[in-house]
Design a protein around this motif. Structure first.
Motif, short mmCIF file in Angstrom:
data_model
loop_
_atom_site.label_atom_id
_atom_site.label_comp_id
_atom_site.label_asym_id
_atom_site.label_seq_id
_atom_site.Cartn_x
_atom_site.Cartn_y
_atom_site.Cartn_z
N ASP A 143 42.65 -37.05 9.17
CA ASP A 143 43.02 -36.97 7.88
C ASP A 143 44.51 -37.71 7.43
O ASP A 143 44.41 -38.72 6.26
N ARG A 144 45.58 -37.99 8.61
CA ARG A 144 46.84 -38.35 7.78
C ARG A 144 46.55 -39.97 7.16
O ARG A 144 46.75 -40.31 6.56
N ALA A 145 45.92 -40.53 8.31
CA ALA A 145 45.71 -41.65 7.52
C ALA A 145 44.99 -42.04 6.81
O ALA A 145 45.11 -43.14 5.82
N HIS A 146 44.09 -41.01 6.21
CA HIS A 146 42.94 -41.04 5.09
C HIS A 146 43.71 -41.15 3.65
O HIS A 146 44.21 -41.18 3.24
N GLN A 147 44.61 -39.80 3.93
CA GLN A 147 45.20 -39.41 2.76
C GLN A 147 46.35 -40.83 2.26
O GLN A 147 47.12 -41.00 1.79
N GLU A 148 47.31 -41.05 3.95
CA GLU A 148 47.63 -42.54 3.14
C GLU A 148 46.60 -43.36 2.82
O GLU A 148 47.62 -44.11 1.64
N ALA A 177 43.11 -34.53 12.60
CA ALA A 177 44.48 -34.14 12.67
C ALA A 177 44.79 -35.51 11.87
O ALA A 177 45.69 -36.09 10.99
N GLN A 178 45.50 -36.65 12.79
CA GLN A 178 45.49 -37.85 12.95
C GLN A 178 44.74 -38.53 11.88
O GLN A 178 45.32 -39.76 10.96
N THR A 183 44.30 -43.04 0.55
CA THR A 183 44.01 -42.56 -0.25
C THR A 183 45.03 -43.03 -1.58
O THR A 183 44.64 -42.96 -2.94
N LYS A 184 46.50 -42.53 -0.90
CA LYS A 184 47.46 -42.12 -2.07
C LYS A 184 48.06 -43.83 -2.28
O LYS A 184 48.09 -45.02 -3.23
N THR A 228 45.64 -48.25 14.57
CA THR A 228 46.40 -47.21 14.75
C THR A 228 44.74 -46.54 13.88
O THR A 228 43.88 -45.52 14.75
#
Length: 175
Positions: free
Chosen positions: A13-18, A10-11, A20-21, A87
């Motif tokens: 995934d959040r880093a990947h989303q950030e 999950a962490q 990617t954005k 991170t």
């Protein structure tokens, strides 16, 4: 391990989303500036196609103004913060450790179910009595509280402060 793996994934995934954005925003900015540069290049090419006499007669009003050039400058890539780098590296390392531990556990299970490995497991067996007050609603205990299995869903059980609710767990004592 599965819970820890889930948290780490999950962490990640959040880093990947950030990331990617941020990458999307950067590409949008670069794309916009590239469009401005393409427009400027087209204007310059158009002027180059003019006869020499007309080209030299360009009035100061028709010259590309510095503000347009400023807008069209290519962006300098923003550096990723050192904290984000640490991170991501830390999560990557922890994820790899979890993956290695899961692979090792699977290997032990495969070895233990074949031949002599089964004898190794049998030597490690200990009789336990499971505590029904701590059993997760996802687990089904035998009537003698000696064995446990994962149920198909969540049971309705009396709510006690000792009960595990987040993960399928139960406390047991030797004997």
């Amino acid at each position: 391990l599965r819970e820890q793996e889930g948290i780490l994934l999950a962490q990640l995934d959040r880093a990947h989303q950030e990331l990617t954005k941020e990458r999307h925003e950067y590409f949008s900015s670069v794309s916009e500036r590239r469009s401005l540069l393409d427009t400027l290049v087209a204007e310059i090419e158009k002027k180059c196609d003019q006869p020499v006499v007309e080209f030299l007669m360009v009035t100061p009003l028709r010259v590309v103004s510095p503000p347009s050039c400023e807008v069209a400058k290519a962006p300098i890539p923003e550096l990723v913060s050192p904290e984000l780098q640490r991170t991501v590296k830390s999560l990557s390392e922890m994820s790899q450790l979890v993956m290695d531990a899961v692979a090792e556990f699977k290997e032990v299970l495969v070895r233990s179910s074949v031949g002599n490995g089964l004898m190794f497991l049998c030597r490690a067996l200990v009789k336990v009595t499971l505590d029904p007050e701590t059993a997760s609603p996802y687990l089904i205990l035998s009537k003698d509280y000696k064995t446990v299995r994962l149920g198909d869903g969540q049971q309705k059980l009396p709510d006690t402060p000792k009960r595990f609710t987040g993960s399928p767990s139960v406390l047991g004592s030797e004997g």
